[in-house]
Design a protein around this motif. Structure first.
Motif, PDB file in Angstrom:
ATOM      1  N   ALA A   1      30.855  17.378  17.376  1.00  0.00           N
ATOM      2  CA  ALA A   1      29.475  17.842  17.202  1.00  0.00           C
ATOM      3  C   ALA A   1      29.402  19.345  16.993  1.00  0.00           C
ATOM      4  N   THR A   2      30.305  20.089  17.620  1.00  0.00           N
ATOM      5  CA  THR A   2      30.269  21.545  17.484  1.00  0.00           C
ATOM      6  C   THR A   2      31.010  22.024  16.251  1.00  0.00           C
ATOM      7  N   ALA A   3      31.944  21.241  15.758  1.00  0.00           N
ATOM      8  CA  ALA A   3      32.752  21.689  14.626  1.00  0.00           C
ATOM      9  C   ALA A   3      32.452  20.933  13.339  1.00  0.00           C
ATOM     10  N   GLY A   4      31.717  19.820  13.430  1.00  0.00           N
ATOM     11  CA  GLY A   4      31.501  18.985  12.264  1.00  0.00           C
ATOM     12  C   GLY A   4      30.205  19.269  11.537  1.00  0.00           C
ATOM     13  N   ASP A   5      29.844  18.375  10.615  1.00  0.00           N
ATOM     14  CA  ASP A   5      28.629  18.531   9.811  1.00  0.00           C
ATOM     15  C   ASP A   5      27.710  17.326   9.956  1.00  0.00           C
ATOM     16  N   HIS A   6      27.680  16.744  11.154  1.00  0.00           N
ATOM     17  CA  HIS A   6      26.836  15.583  11.387  1.00  0.00           C
ATOM     18  C   HIS A   6      25.366  15.985  11.459  1.00  0.00           C
ATOM     19  N   ARG A   7      24.507  15.188  10.849  1.00  0.00           N
ATOM     20  CA  ARG A   7      23.082  15.488  10.832  1.00  0.00           C
ATOM     21  C   ARG A   7      22.355  14.946  12.051  1.00  0.00           C
ATOM     22  N   LEU A   8      22.964  13.979  12.729  1.00  0.00           N
ATOM     23  CA  LEU A   8      22.306  13.357  13.880  1.00  0.00           C
ATOM     24  C   LEU A   8      23.353  12.672  14.745  1.00  0.00           C
ATOM     25  N   LEU A   9      23.134  12.687  16.066  1.00  0.00           N
ATOM     26  CA  LEU A   9      24.027  12.021  17.012  1.00  0.00           C
ATOM     27  C   LEU A   9      23.316  10.832  17.637  1.00  0.00           C
ATOM     28  N   ILE A  10      24.026   9.711  17.752  1.00  0.00           N
ATOM     29  CA  ILE A  10      23.556   8.541  18.491  1.00  0.00           C
ATOM     30  C   ILE A  10      24.481   8.406  19.691  1.00  0.00           C
ATOM     31  N   VAL A  11      23.934   8.528  20.891  1.00  0.00           N
ATOM     32  CA  VAL A  11      24.771   8.678  22.085  1.00  0.00           C
ATOM     33  C   VAL A  11      24.433   7.613  23.127  1.00  0.00           C
ATOM     34  N   ASP A  12      25.463   6.931  23.611  1.00  0.00           N
ATOM     35  CA  ASP A  12      25.314   6.009  24.730  1.00  0.00           C
ATOM     36  C   ASP A  12      25.350   6.807  26.032  1.00  0.00           C
ATOM     37  N   TRP A  13      24.570   6.378  27.021  1.00  0.00           N
ATOM     38  CA  TRP A  13      24.567   7.077  28.316  1.00  0.00           C
ATOM     39  C   TRP A  13      25.883   6.838  29.052  1.00  0.00           C
ATOM     40  N   TYR A  14      26.332   5.570  29.059  1.00  0.00           N
ATOM     41  CA  TYR A  14      27.541   5.211  29.811  1.00  0.00           C
ATOM     42  C   TYR A  14      28.781   5.492  28.984  1.00  0.00           C
ATOM     43  N   LEU A  15      29.493   6.539  29.346  1.00  0.00           N
ATOM     44  CA  LEU A  15      30.749   6.888  28.695  1.00  0.00           C
ATOM     45  C   LEU A  15      31.790   7.164  29.769  1.00  0.00           C
ATOM     46  N   PRO A  16      33.067   6.963  29.482  1.00  0.00           N
ATOM     47  CA  PRO A  16      34.106   7.205  30.486  1.00  0.00           C
ATOM     48  C   PRO A  16      34.257   8.692  30.784  1.00  0.00           C
ATOM     49  N   ALA A  17      34.601   9.008  32.021  1.00  0.00           N
ATOM     50  CA  ALA A  17      34.890  10.376  32.483  1.00  0.00           C
ATOM     51  C   ALA A  17      33.644  11.245  32.541  1.00  0.00           C
ATOM     52  N   LYS A  18      32.941  11.365  31.447  1.00  0.00           N
ATOM     53  CA  LYS A  18      31.746  12.206  31.385  1.00  0.00           C
ATOM     54  C   LYS A  18      30.651  11.440  30.674  1.00  0.00           C
ATOM     55  N   ASP A  19      29.480  11.294  31.303  1.00  0.00           N
ATOM     56  CA  ASP A  19      28.455  10.442  30.700  1.00  0.00           C
ATOM     57  C   ASP A  19      27.719  11.160  29.572  1.00  0.00           C
ATOM     58  N   GLY A  20      26.980  10.369  28.796  1.00  0.00           N
ATOM     59  CA  GLY A  20      26.293  10.881  27.624  1.00  0.00           C
ATOM     60  C   GLY A  20      25.243  11.920  27.944  1.00  0.00           C
ATOM     61  N   LEU A  21      24.574  11.786  29.080  1.00  0.00           N
ATOM     62  CA  LEU A  21      23.549  12.759  29.454  1.00  0.00           C
ATOM     63  C   LEU A  21      24.163  14.135  29.696  1.00  0.00           C
ATOM     64  N   ALA A  22      25.276  14.172  30.419  1.00  0.00           N
ATOM     65  CA  ALA A  22      25.967  15.439  30.666  1.00  0.00           C
ATOM     66  C   ALA A  22      26.462  16.041  29.355  1.00  0.00           C
TER      67      ALA A  22
END
Length: 248
Positions: free
Chosen positions: A63-84
């Motif tokens: 997200a910081t290095a790419g050229d994506h126009r929009l992110l779709i993020v799940d809340w439940y992710l391993p190690a670090k959740d989507g909200l964080a």
């Protein structure tokens, strides 16, 4: 189309360009392979280019290095959740629209996500037509507010991502260096007075040393004008600084 979440392995299928010659590139952050595959397949059929990340750490780098126009993020992710992850991206100045897609449907969860910097919130299971409509709405709003990438010859600055490149190569800057460069980039070929730059950097603070600006500009010049490159950052003695060809 209604999608329901199941938790299995990892999807590593490549992105596929859609029918549009200039397709919109999305980043899907979802560690559930079946869900990710189904969503990505549907989006690609609509002409989007979709990259998939299965962890917050990898997604932040993209997200910081790419050229994506929009992110779709799940809340439940391993190690670090989507909200964080979303909170950290906003703190880093990444302002790409974020749609959170999650099974968490409590009002408190939606409020927490929106307050963190998430732009929209869809709960699982969901109708795919609604997801597409919300994506289109977010992209429309983003297009209206998205600043144009600024450039002076081969030096470019993206005000949305706070990214700077010279001849396509990333140029890491400190906050003060970035602020100086952005002021100058908005006035290409024009001398920007020292007082104007100092106001942008320090406001009305009166105890800034007289050579503080010169020190920051010196560091900035070494980064944006590397050895062998055409010099773009110039000093107008006694007045200020400017970007572009040297003024005779």
């Amino acid at each position: 189309m209604v999608l329901r979440s199941t938790r299995v392995g990892v999807d590593t299928s490549p992105s596929v360009a859609g029918r549009d010659p200039n397709p919109v590139k999305l980043l899907l952050v979802e560690d559930d392979a079946r869900t990710a595959q189904a969503i990505a397949r549907g989006l690609r059929e609509e002409g989007y280019v979709v990259d998939i990340s299965t962890s917050a750490e990898d997604a932040e780098a993209l997200a910081t290095a790419g050229d994506h126009r929009l992110l779709i993020v799940d809340w439940y992710l391993p190690a670090k959740d989507g909200l964080a992850m979303c909170r950290d991206l906003r703190r880093q100045g990444v302002m790409v629209p974020i749609l959170m897609l999650t099974a968490r449907d409590a009002l408190a969860d939606r409020v927490a996500a929106l307050d963190t910097g998430v732009d929209d919130y869809v709960t699982k299971p969901f109708a795919f037509a609604e997801l597409l409509a919300r994506l289109r709405a977010l992209l429309r709003r983003s297009d209206l507010s998205r600043p144009v990438v600024l450039s002076v010859e081969d030096l470019c600055i993206d005000p949305v991502r706070h990214r700077v490149t010279r001849n396509g190569v990333a140029v890491p800057l400190t906050l003060k260096e970035y602020q100086i460069l952005e002021v100058l980039m908005r006035h290409p070929g024009e001398v920007v007075l020292r007082s104007q730059i100092e106001q942008e950097l320090w406001g009305e603070v009166s105890d800034v040393t007289s050579n503080a600006l010169d020190a920051h500009v010196s560091h900035l010049r070494r980064k944006v004008d590397p050895p062998g490159a055409k010099r773009l950052l110039h000093t107008a003695r006694g007045r200020g600084f400017y970007l572009g060809p040297a003024i005779e």
